[in-house]
Write an enzyme that holds these catalytic residues in place. Structure first.
Site, PDB file in Angstrom:
ATOM      1  N   HIS A  39       0.855  -1.200  -0.064  1.00 22.68           N
ATOM      2  CA  HIS A  39      -0.059   0.137   0.016  1.00 22.68           C
ATOM      3  C   HIS A  39       0.877   1.429  -0.037  1.00 22.68           C
ATOM      4  O   HIS A  39       0.416   2.148   0.475  1.00 22.68           O
ATOM      5  CB  HIS A  39      -0.863   0.074   1.332  1.00 22.68           C
ATOM      6  CG  HIS A  39      -2.081  -1.122   0.949  1.00 22.68           C
ATOM      7  ND1 HIS A  39      -3.041  -1.115   0.274  1.00 22.68           N
ATOM      8  CD2 HIS A  39      -1.870  -2.309   1.694  1.00 22.68           C
ATOM      9  CE1 HIS A  39      -3.820  -2.141   0.168  1.00 22.68           C
ATOM     10  NE2 HIS A  39      -3.287  -3.057   1.100  1.00 22.68           N
ATOM     11  N   THR A  40       2.223   1.074  -0.391  1.00 26.68           N
ATOM     12  CA  THR A  40       2.948   2.424  -0.613  1.00 26.68           C
ATOM     13  C   THR A  40       2.914   2.873  -2.078  1.00 26.68           C
ATOM     14  O   THR A  40       3.203   3.809  -2.392  1.00 26.68           O
ATOM     15  CB  THR A  40       4.498   2.024  -0.277  1.00 26.68           C
ATOM     16  OG1 THR A  40       4.792   0.706  -0.848  1.00 26.68           O
ATOM     17  CG2 THR A  40       4.511   1.976   1.355  1.00 26.68           C
ATOM     18  N   SER A 137       0.107 -12.562  -9.988  1.00 23.64           N
ATOM     19  CA  SER A 137       0.222 -11.562 -11.215  1.00 23.64           C
ATOM     20  C   SER A 137       0.347 -12.238 -12.440  1.00 23.64           C
ATOM     21  O   SER A 137       1.127 -11.938 -13.447  1.00 23.64           O
ATOM     22  CB  SER A 137       1.262 -10.510 -11.205  1.00 23.64           C
ATOM     23  OG  SER A 137       0.842  -9.385 -11.765  1.00 23.64           O
ATOM     24  N   SER A 138      -0.314 -13.255 -12.556  1.00 28.73           N
ATOM     25  CA  SER A 138      -0.396 -14.032 -13.851  1.00 28.73           C
ATOM     26  C   SER A 138      -0.798 -13.072 -14.977  1.00 28.73           C
ATOM     27  O   SER A 138      -0.561 -13.408 -16.156  1.00 28.73           O
ATOM     28  CB  SER A 138      -1.417 -15.245 -13.721  1.00 28.73           C
ATOM     29  OG  SER A 138      -2.811 -14.682 -13.738  1.00 28.73           O
ATOM     30  N   ASP A 183       3.453  -4.472 -10.978  1.00 29.43           N
ATOM     31  CA  ASP A 183       3.778  -6.049 -11.529  1.00 29.43           C
ATOM     32  C   ASP A 183       4.154  -6.171 -12.970  1.00 29.43           C
ATOM     33  O   ASP A 183       5.084  -6.855 -13.198  1.00 29.43           O
ATOM     34  CB  ASP A 183       2.142  -6.676 -11.713  1.00 29.43           C
ATOM     35  CG  ASP A 183       1.285  -6.721 -10.592  1.00 29.43           C
ATOM     36  OD1 ASP A 183       2.163  -6.384  -9.425  1.00 29.43           O
ATOM     37  OD2 ASP A 183       0.219  -6.757 -10.330  1.00 29.43           O
ATOM     38  N   TYR A 233     -10.264  -1.750  -0.299  1.00 29.38           N
ATOM     39  CA  TYR A 233      -8.840  -0.972  -0.908  1.00 29.38           C
ATOM     40  C   TYR A 233      -9.392   0.582  -1.356  1.00 29.38           C
ATOM     41  O   TYR A 233      -8.562   1.435  -1.067  1.00 29.38           O
ATOM     42  CB  TYR A 233      -8.715  -1.861  -2.088  1.00 29.38           C
ATOM     43  CG  TYR A 233      -7.467  -1.578  -3.083  1.00 29.38           C
ATOM     44  CD1 TYR A 233      -6.112  -1.782  -2.567  1.00 29.38           C
ATOM     45  CD2 TYR A 233      -7.702  -0.487  -4.106  1.00 29.38           C
ATOM     46  CE1 TYR A 233      -5.050  -1.425  -3.277  1.00 29.38           C
ATOM     47  CE2 TYR A 233      -6.709  -0.200  -4.696  1.00 29.38           C
ATOM     48  CZ  TYR A 233      -5.362  -0.385  -4.540  1.00 29.38           C
ATOM     49  OH  TYR A 233      -4.164  -0.342  -5.439  1.00 29.38           O
TER      50      TYR A 233
END
Ligand code: ADP
Ligand code: MG
Length: 398
Positions: A39-40, A137-138, A183, A233
């Site tokens: 969360h940075t 992260s496919s 990603d 989120y």
């Protein structure tokens, strides 16, 4: 035991069957796991992911002068045909009837559209080893592999960060996922045995940091469905934006930590939520990423593990994005005596934890975590030992 064919082997074999062995272009790109810096990213801070040694592979050959791409997703046993003029129907918001299991088409259409493919006609075959939808992260591996192979097939060269940005736009504009650049960046530029220290603000910058050889990385998937994740989120993102405004900083990662006991109330917000815990997490997490990079460069794996543990406590108590299953995996790992440290990874509310295991201990640690988890929750979690791999690369095909 005979090993199962890898994504590369499956993609190349299936492509040969489809295209009859004509000249082809192939590329592979990895998934990732974030070690530190949760969360940075949307607060202008740093992240510290590794690319993992599981990848997606795309193979492409020209088949005629037309403007049709026939794309086969080996793992889904599904084939789709794309016309250069019709790619916009796959844009997020314009698609009204994507059947379950067909979401992969939006990623393909996005890469073809944003790389301005108009022809020639193409056969494309794609297979991947990154578990789909697990937070490894496919989707980035898929986009980056396809974009890298397509760049080669169309004779377009590009800087890896430019390619990463293009793939990020695919997520935004076609998959409808408002993700940061992490990603795609790590999938494009990682080098083996290293983590990527990535600064998530313009101008984006990065540095490779060696992962100490005395750490083994274990990923534990709690298999908790992340139903709460998107609303929570969005609430955290909004809270951070409000806090940055109140503190007069552009990026919350640049704020000074707020001491325990002090609060930061947003007068414009009727709920009167105290934003100080969000600030404490973001600012201390930013400091932990810098400390972790320094520990890695000094080969101090014990310090790195301690920083992971501190990060988890902050995500659990200040940012409040953990859940009992993630806490169980982290506590069990830390108490086992087989781990340097552990934390949740990704947005939270389920998903995966990342554990730094002692050398040679990841197998025993995985068994220990699995049995504790089973006792506590009456069901299994899944574990995966990974190595820090390299970023996207073209594959030489005979
Ligand atoms: P994650 O990126 O965490 O794995 P996402 O939901 O962002 O989860 O991406 C998963 C989606 O990416 C899948 O539903 C599918 O559409 C696409 N995808 C990833 N790998 C493949 C693959 N090997 N074959 C087909 N589609 C894939
Ligand atoms: Mg994804």
């Amino acid at each position: 035991m005979i090993p199962l064919p890898t994504a590369r082997q499956r993609a190349l074999a299936a492509h040969r069957d489809r295209s009859g062995g004509v000249k082809c272009f192939a590329a592979a790109a990895p998934g990732r796991v974030n070690l530190l810096g949760e969360h940075t990213d949307y607060n202008g801070g740093d992240v510290l992911p590794i690319a993992i040694n599981l990848e997606c592979c795309a193979v492409i050959s020209h088949h005629d002068a037309g403007s049709r791409a026939e794309v086969h997703a080996v793992d889904l046993r599904d084939t789709a045909v794309f016309e250069a003029d019709d790619l916009d129907v796959y844009r997020a918001g314009q698609r009204t009837h994507a059947a379950p299991g067909e979401s992969w088409r939006a990623y393909v259409a996005g890469v073809l559209a944003l790389m301005r493919w108009r022809g020639p006609g193409l056969h494309i075959t794609i297979a991947g080893d990154v578990p789909r939808g697990s937070g490894l992260s496919s989707s980035a591996a898929f986009e980056v592999a396809l974009a890298t192979a397509l760049g080669q097939a169309l004779g377009q060269s590009s800087d890896p960060i430019v390619r990463a940005r293009l793939c990020q736009r695919v997520e935004h504009e076609f998959a409808g996922v408002p993700c940061g650049l992490m990603d795609q960046a790590v999938s494009c530029v990682a080098i083996p045995g290293h983590a990527l220290l990535l600064r998530c603000r313009e101008p984006v910058s990065f540095r490779h940091v060696p992962l100490p050889p005395s750490a083994e990385v274990l990923v534990v998937d709690t298999l908790v469905p992340r139903t709460l994740a998107s609303t929570a989120y969005a609430a955290r993102v909004a809270g951070c934006r409000a806090a940055a405004g109140l503190l007069g900083v552009k990026h919350l990662a640049d704020a000074s930590p707020i001491p325990f006991g002090e609060s930061l109330i947003d007068p414009a917000h009727e709920s009167g939520e105290d934003l100080a815990p969000l600030v404490r997490h973001v600012t201390t997490e930013q400091a932990r990423v810098s400390a972790a990079a320094a520990a890695m460069e000094a080969g101090d794996v014990a310090r790195l593990g301690a920083l992971l543990n501190e990060s988890h406590a902050s995500l659990r108590d200040e940012y409040r994005v953990s859940c009992p299953e993630l806490d169980c995996v982290v506590d069990t790992s830390v108490r086992s005596g087989f781990a340097w440290g552990a934390k949740m990874t990704g947005a939270g509310f389920g998903g995966c934890a990342v554990v730094l295991a002692h050398p040679g201990a990841s197998h025993r640690l995985a068994e220990h975590i699995t049995s504790s988890f089973q006792r506590r929750f009456g069901r299994a979690c899944s574990t995966l030992a990974v190595r820090a791999g390299g970023g996207a690369a073209c594959i030489d095909v005979e």
